[in-house]
Design a protein around this motif. Structure first.
Motif, short mmCIF file in Angstrom:
data_model
loop_
_atom_site.label_atom_id
_atom_site.label_comp_id
_atom_site.label_asym_id
_atom_site.label_seq_id
_atom_site.Cartn_x
_atom_site.Cartn_y
_atom_site.Cartn_z
N LEU A 1 0.55 -0.77 0.07
CA LEU A 1 -0.25 -0.02 -0.06
C LEU A 1 0.92 1.24 -0.27
O LEU A 1 0.48 2.13 -0.92
CB LEU A 1 -1.18 -0.35 1.48
CG LEU A 1 -1.91 1.61 1.31
CD1 LEU A 1 -2.52 1.32 0.37
CD2 LEU A 1 -2.32 0.94 2.52
N LEU A 2 1.99 1.63 0.67
CA LEU A 2 2.70 2.32 0.55
C LEU A 2 3.67 2.87 -0.27
O LEU A 2 3.82 3.73 -0.82
CB LEU A 2 3.95 2.23 2.13
CG LEU A 2 2.97 2.60 3.18
CD1 LEU A 2 3.89 1.72 5.06
CD2 LEU A 2 2.67 3.81 3.46
N VAL A 3 4.39 1.66 -1.27
CA VAL A 3 4.52 1.90 -2.58
C VAL A 3 3.80 2.24 -3.72
O VAL A 3 4.23 3.10 -4.11
CB VAL A 3 5.44 0.05 -2.55
CG1 VAL A 3 5.83 0.01 -4.09
CG2 VAL A 3 6.23 -0.45 -2.17
N GLY A 4 2.49 1.53 -3.30
CA GLY A 4 2.08 2.22 -3.98
C GLY A 4 1.69 3.25 -3.64
O GLY A 4 0.94 4.10 -4.94
N MET A 5 0.97 4.32 -2.72
CA MET A 5 0.73 5.56 -1.97
C MET A 5 1.68 6.31 -3.10
O MET A 5 2.06 6.84 -3.39
CB MET A 5 0.67 5.76 -1.19
CG MET A 5 -1.06 4.89 -0.66
SD MET A 5 -0.68 5.71 1.02
CE MET A 5 -2.16 4.87 1.98
N ALA A 6 3.66 6.00 -3.40
CA ALA A 6 4.52 6.50 -2.95
C ALA A 6 3.92 6.80 -5.16
O ALA A 6 5.03 7.38 -5.47
CB ALA A 6 5.60 5.96 -3.05
N ALA A 7 3.52 5.44 -5.24
CA ALA A 7 4.07 5.47 -7.09
C ALA A 7 1.93 5.78 -7.55
O ALA A 7 2.30 5.91 -9.37
CB ALA A 7 4.06 4.13 -7.94
N LEU A 8 1.41 6.45 -6.90
CA LEU A 8 0.92 7.04 -7.22
C LEU A 8 0.48 8.23 -8.29
O LEU A 8 1.33 9.27 -7.54
CB LEU A 8 -0.28 7.39 -5.63
CG LEU A 8 -2.02 7.45 -6.19
CD1 LEU A 8 -2.82 6.15 -6.58
CD2 LEU A 8 -2.46 7.80 -4.95
N ARG A 9 0.45 8.68 -8.96
CA ARG A 9 0.52 9.65 -10.20
C ARG A 9 -0.28 10.92 -8.99
O ARG A 9 -0.87 10.87 -8.48
CB ARG A 9 -0.19 9.66 -10.89
CG ARG A 9 0.63 8.81 -12.44
CD ARG A 9 0.36 8.51 -13.23
NE ARG A 9 0.93 7.70 -14.70
CZ ARG A 9 2.44 7.67 -15.08
NH1 ARG A 9 2.79 8.77 -15.02
NH2 ARG A 9 2.39 7.04 -15.86
N SER A 10 0.67 12.15 -9.05
CA SER A 10 -0.03 13.25 -7.96
C SER A 10 -0.58 14.48 -9.24
O SER A 10 -0.72 14.15 -10.34
CB SER A 10 1.51 13.73 -7.97
OG SER A 10 2.46 13.13 -6.63
#
Length: 456
Positions: free
Chosen positions: A439-448
């Motif tokens: 989940l945290l890695v996915g949040m880091a990779a979430l397009r801003s």
């Protein structure tokens, strides 16, 4: 069609939050099995992600490519290696499926969960969702404290070291430390970086921290106390590196002094409250070479060795030293492991010693157990995966989404540290870690987007 997708996404969110609450509770205390939440979350998330171009576009694949490839290469290696070394292939495949494949699926689900949620509910930001996750994890701690208050009112004394909502003190300690790491990082970031991620007021966050400290004292676990101190120091060091300026050196020094005082106070309280500390050295020396006929390995009728002070050796102090010694020795003697198996330590000892008198199921050390099952190459693969997650966190912490990166760094460091002293690369411990890390890695990779700037 849109309404159906929203309903499925809503159920995914609700199931995920419910899972966070029930995860540490034994299945026999629940009216249902945890898998009733786990597999629908995996299926719903994957279905929504792979049928939505918008969800797939929300993810920057270059940020997750390394950890995604690494985790699946490690998964394939563990299975193939098991076919060559496992004494019972059927049991190996069953253990691989339940103890490793399911956590990996949860890890991959975590990677794509936020892109799915944001596609269906654009106003439901990463910070809001993660705040709910933390609150539902904390729910178990809250109920435990209420239960302890009820027992005190009923019996007139504090039930130290007892847990009724979870299986044992170790599970409660792990739950508390996991949440406390995030809370400490949040509070330090608010004070030193003037940044926040959790959608809670500072008094509420402080109240949660206080409740966790009280819970740690009540469950009375030494490694839990050490974990809290480690989280405090790790958070401070990382935040100091992020905002190192000469003008702030005096303030940083003052805060560090307060942290040292708090750490010494916690250590002294643990030393006074837990008599196991007093004979730690003599017990460890005695336990290092404890025979296999001792009660460390035969809990039914094994002999209790005397320590160097002539006292009966404490099980926790001495046997842990023996398990550490013999466990790593066995890893060296069986460099390819024996394939996934929940009680690998006991099986190898019984087989090598040709006796059934060994009753201890595992070595109490997660990394040793992983090595006994998957060999030295398996340990290397696991460390590479952790390093990949740590690197993602470090890059985001330094150059992108500071708070997400900080949480990922601390969670990775904390979990790895716990594998060195506890048997947590198994069951719900590993499942929780893999989902939250994903989940945290996915949040880091979430397009801003423009609306994400405040939250991330």
């Amino acid at each position: 069609m849109t309404n159906t997708r929203n309903i499925i996404a809503g159920l995914t969110v609700l199931f995920t939050l419910a899972l966070c609450f029930v995860w540490p509770i034994p299945n026999d205390q629940l009216p249902f099995h945890r898998n009733g939440f786990i597999y629908p979350i995996i299926v719903f998330t994957c279905a929504l992600f792979f049928t939505s171009q918008a969800a797939r576009t929300n993810l920057e694949y270059r940020k997750i490519r390394f950890v995604f490839i690494t985790v699946w290469l490690l998964t394939l290696f563990i299975l193939v290696n098991g076919f060559f070394v496992a004494p019972d292939v059927k049991e190996m495949v069953s253990t691989w499926n339940g103890q490793w494949l399911r956590p990996v699926l949860l890890f991959c689900t975590g990677l794509i969960l936020m892109p799915v949620i944001r596609t269906q509910f654009p106003s439901f930001s990463a910070s809001r969702f993660f705040t709910l996750v933390i609150l539902f994890f904390w729910g178990v701690v809250c109920i435990h404290l209420l239960d302890m208050a009820w027992l005190y009112w009923r019996d007139g004394y504090i039930h130290w070291g007892e847990t009724r909502i979870v299986f044992n003190r170790t599970r409660m300690s792990y739950q508390v430390n996991m949440i406390t790491g995030f809370i400490l990082a949040e509070l330090l970031a608010r004070g030193l970086l003037h940044q926040r991620f959790l959608r809670l007021s500072t008094p509420v966050v402080s109240l949660i921290l206080l409740s966790n400290l009280i819970c740690t004292a009540l469950v009375d676990t030494r490694w839990g106390t050490i974990g809290l101190v480690g989280s405090l120091f790790s958070s401070f060091v990382l935040i100091s590196l992020h905002s190192m300026r000469r003008s702030r050196m005096l303030m940083m020094g003052g805060i560090l002094t307060l942290i040292v005082i708090a750490a010494v106070s916690l250590g002294y309280a643990s030393w006074k409250a837990d008599p196991r500390w007093h004979d730690l050295k003599s017990d460890a020396i005695t336990g290092w070479n404890a025979p296999f006929t001792s009660f460390c390995y035969n809990t039914v009728d094994g002999a209790v060795p005397e320590n160097t002070q002539g006292q009966p050796m404490n099980h926790s102090n001495g046997c842990r030293a023996s398990f550490f010694h013999q466990g790593w020795k066995l890893v060296g003697e069986h460099p390819a492991g024996m394939g996934p198996r929940k009680e690998a330590f006991r099986y190898i000892l019984r087989r090598d010693l040709n006796t059934d008198s060994i009753t201890i199921p595992h070595s109490h050390y997660g990394l040793i157990e992983f090595g006994l099952q998957n060999g030295i190459a398996g340990i290397a693969g696991w460390l590479i995966l952790l390093a990949g997650c740590w690197y993602v966190g470090w890059k985001e912490f330094r150059h992108g989404k500071t708070m997400v990166g900080l949480f990922l760094l601390l969670f990775t460091i904390g979990f790895f540290s716990r594998t060195l002293v506890d048997h947590n690369l198994v069951d719900h411990f590993l499942e929780q870690y893999m989902l939250l890390t994903g989940l945290l890695v996915g949040m880091a990779a979430l397009r801003s987007t423009q609306s994400d700037n405040h939250d991330l």
